[in-house]
Design a protein around this motif. Structure first.
Motif, mmCIF file in Angstrom:
data_model
loop_
_atom_site.group_PDB
_atom_site.id
_atom_site.type_symbol
_atom_site.label_atom_id
_atom_site.label_comp_id
_atom_site.label_asym_id
_atom_site.label_seq_id
_atom_site.Cartn_x
_atom_site.Cartn_y
_atom_site.Cartn_z
ATOM 1 N N GLY A 82 -76.112 49.458 41.115
ATOM 2 C CA GLY A 82 -75.209 48.322 41.149
ATOM 3 C C GLY A 82 -74.784 48.017 42.567
ATOM 4 N N SER A 83 -73.762 47.187 42.681
ATOM 5 C CA SER A 83 -73.259 46.829 44.005
ATOM 6 C C SER A 83 -71.757 46.580 43.939
ATOM 7 C CB SER A 83 -73.962 45.568 44.521
ATOM 8 O OG SER A 83 -73.648 44.461 43.698
ATOM 9 N N TYR A 84 -71.120 46.753 45.085
ATOM 10 C CA TYR A 84 -69.717 46.389 45.289
ATOM 11 C C TYR A 84 -69.673 45.557 46.563
ATOM 12 C CZ TYR A 84 -67.621 49.771 41.976
ATOM 13 O OH TYR A 84 -67.215 50.467 40.869
ATOM 14 N N GLU A 85 -68.853 44.520 46.568
ATOM 15 C CA GLU A 85 -68.655 43.690 47.752
ATOM 16 C C GLU A 85 -67.155 43.547 47.964
ATOM 17 O OE1 GLU A 85 -70.554 40.069 46.630
ATOM 18 O OE2 GLU A 85 -72.424 41.109 46.158
ATOM 19 N N PHE A 86 -66.689 43.808 49.188
ATOM 20 C CA PHE A 86 -65.262 43.734 49.502
ATOM 21 C C PHE A 86 -65.025 42.850 50.721
ATOM 22 C CE2 PHE A 86 -65.473 47.902 47.351
ATOM 23 C CZ PHE A 86 -64.474 47.738 46.406
ATOM 24 N N THR A 87 -63.993 41.996 50.658
ATOM 25 C CA THR A 87 -63.596 41.146 51.781
ATOM 26 C C THR A 87 -62.071 41.145 51.892
ATOM 27 O OG1 THR A 87 -63.515 39.165 50.403
ATOM 28 C CG2 THR A 87 -65.579 39.596 51.555
ATOM 29 N N TRP A 88 -61.581 40.827 53.085
ATOM 30 C CA TRP A 88 -60.145 40.765 53.312
ATOM 31 C C TRP A 88 -59.533 39.541 52.634
ATOM 32 C CZ3 TRP A 88 -57.737 44.845 54.760
ATOM 33 C CH2 TRP A 88 -58.289 45.733 55.687
ATOM 34 N N VAL A 89 -58.355 39.743 52.061
ATOM 35 C CA VAL A 89 -57.479 38.654 51.641
ATOM 36 C C VAL A 89 -56.340 38.581 52.652
ATOM 37 C CG1 VAL A 89 -55.917 37.792 49.854
ATOM 38 C CG2 VAL A 89 -58.048 38.943 49.205
ATOM 39 N N ILE A 90 -55.727 39.733 52.928
ATOM 40 C CA ILE A 90 -54.711 39.880 53.972
ATOM 41 C C ILE A 90 -55.122 41.106 54.782
ATOM 42 C CG2 ILE A 90 -52.277 40.294 54.507
ATOM 43 C CD1 ILE A 90 -51.627 39.108 51.713
ATOM 44 N N VAL A 91 -55.464 40.915 56.043
ATOM 45 C CA VAL A 91 -55.983 41.994 56.876
ATOM 46 C C VAL A 91 -55.019 43.180 56.891
ATOM 47 C CG1 VAL A 91 -56.688 42.640 59.216
ATOM 48 C CG2 VAL A 91 -57.357 40.429 58.272
ATOM 49 N N ASP A 92 -55.566 44.349 56.692
ATOM 50 C CA ASP A 92 -54.866 45.640 56.683
ATOM 51 C C ASP A 92 -53.884 45.802 55.527
ATOM 52 O OD1 ASP A 92 -56.329 46.444 58.856
ATOM 53 O OD2 ASP A 92 -54.704 46.255 60.296
ATOM 54 N N ARG A 93 -53.945 44.916 54.517
ATOM 55 C CA ARG A 93 -53.055 45.062 53.366
ATOM 56 C C ARG A 93 -53.737 44.814 52.025
ATOM 57 N NH1 ARG A 93 -50.897 47.638 56.397
ATOM 58 N NH2 ARG A 93 -48.744 47.685 57.043
ATOM 59 N N VAL A 94 -54.582 43.774 51.924
ATOM 60 C CA VAL A 94 -55.149 43.395 50.623
ATOM 61 C C VAL A 94 -56.630 43.044 50.768
ATOM 62 C CG1 VAL A 94 -54.986 41.829 48.648
ATOM 63 C CG2 VAL A 94 -52.906 42.444 49.920
ATOM 64 N N VAL A 95 -57.440 43.642 49.898
ATOM 65 C CA VAL A 95 -58.884 43.427 49.860
ATOM 66 C C VAL A 95 -59.254 42.937 48.459
ATOM 67 C CG1 VAL A 95 -61.121 44.623 49.927
ATOM 68 C CG2 VAL A 95 -59.333 45.232 51.572
ATOM 69 N N SER A 96 -60.135 41.950 48.382
ATOM 70 C CA SER A 96 -60.662 41.540 47.078
ATOM 71 C C SER A 96 -62.114 41.979 46.999
ATOM 72 C CB SER A 96 -60.546 40.035 46.883
ATOM 73 O OG SER A 96 -61.427 39.352 47.742
ATOM 74 N N GLY A 97 -62.579 42.144 45.779
ATOM 75 C CA GLY A 97 -63.952 42.587 45.628
ATOM 76 C C GLY A 97 -64.525 42.264 44.273
ATOM 77 N N VAL A 98 -65.817 42.538 44.154
ATOM 78 C CA VAL A 98 -66.518 42.377 42.888
ATOM 79 C C VAL A 98 -67.517 43.525 42.754
ATOM 80 C CG1 VAL A 98 -68.283 40.825 43.855
ATOM 81 C CG2 VAL A 98 -67.775 40.769 41.411
ATOM 82 N N SER A 99 -67.599 44.057 41.553
ATOM 83 C CA SER A 99 -68.550 45.119 41.221
ATOM 84 C C SER A 99 -69.543 44.545 40.218
ATOM 85 C CB SER A 99 -67.805 46.301 40.598
ATOM 86 O OG SER A 99 -68.721 47.191 39.989
ATOM 87 N N ARG A 100 -70.832 44.824 40.465
ATOM 88 C CA ARG A 100 -71.875 44.350 39.553
ATOM 89 C C ARG A 100 -72.792 45.512 39.178
ATOM 90 N NH1 ARG A 100 -71.268 40.275 43.358
ATOM 91 N NH2 ARG A 100 -70.832 38.215 42.502
ATOM 92 N N ILE A 101 -73.008 45.673 37.873
ATOM 93 C CA ILE A 101 -73.968 46.658 37.378
ATOM 94 C C ILE A 101 -74.883 45.911 36.405
ATOM 95 C CG2 ILE A 101 -74.336 48.868 36.209
ATOM 96 C CD1 ILE A 101 -71.498 49.671 37.035
#
Length: 180
Positions: A61-80
């Motif tokens: 699978g895969s995970y992708e993570f990006t910043w929403v608020i730098v050094d506080r909040v990250v959003s992501g998606v996991s796919r299998i």
């Protein structure tokens, strides 16, 4: 009066953190580093484990993570793909409660909240009821952390944490960055 209203607005709009002076600088730095380390695209192998620790099934699978608020909040998606599974993720530092938390929700609408103390690599879900009516809880631990690779272990308990059984083992490998 105008200055008082502006002051009250700024106070209400600014984050209020209880006991922030009790948060260790090292613990907060470690929590922020966890978020920073997660940014990017990851190839993930998930091994679902039997109670004896042997592998019942392995999926890619895969995970992708990006910043929403730098050094506080990250959003992501996991796919299998093999499990036809996609989950939305939110990974964040909660200074007020001195925690690092991750929330995940998939197509079933079940919201999982995984919390751990700032600076630690282990997070726990809330207790939940199983189909048989018994209570269970999940524990996730990140380990063998390197810049382009880390592992995660999920365990579960049905006896309030007196014992933990293997659930899955994941190996995250950072995908190569595209050439510019």
């Amino acid at each position: 009066m105008r200055n008082l209203l502006i002051s009250l607005f700024l106070l209400a709009a600014s984050p209020v953190f209880a006991d922030t002076d009790e948060i260790s600088d090292d613990a907060l730095a470690a929590a922020v580093a966890q978020l920073r380390d997660s940014i990017g695209d990851w190839q993930v192998v998930t091994e679902f484990l039997n109670e004896d620790g042997s592998i019942a099934r392995s999926v890619d699978g895969s995970y992708e993570f990006t910043w929403v608020i730098v050094d506080r909040v990250v959003s992501g998606v996991s796919r299998i793909p093999d499990l036809d599974m996609v989950s939305a993720l939110l990974f964040y530092v909660n200074e007020g409660e001195k925690k690092v938390e991750m929330v995940s929700v998939g197509h079933d609408g079940k919201l999982w909240i995984m919390s751990g103390l700032l600076g630690e690599e282990t997070r726990y879900t809330q207790e939940f009821e199983q189909p048989d009516g018994n209570k269970a809880q999940l524990r996730f631990t990140r380990y063998n952390v390197a810049p382009a690779r880390f592992e995660s272990r999920m365990e579960y308990t049905t006896d309030g944490g007196a014992s933990w059984l293997p659930g899955n083992h994941q190996v995250f490998t950072r995908r190569a960055l595209p050439e510019l």
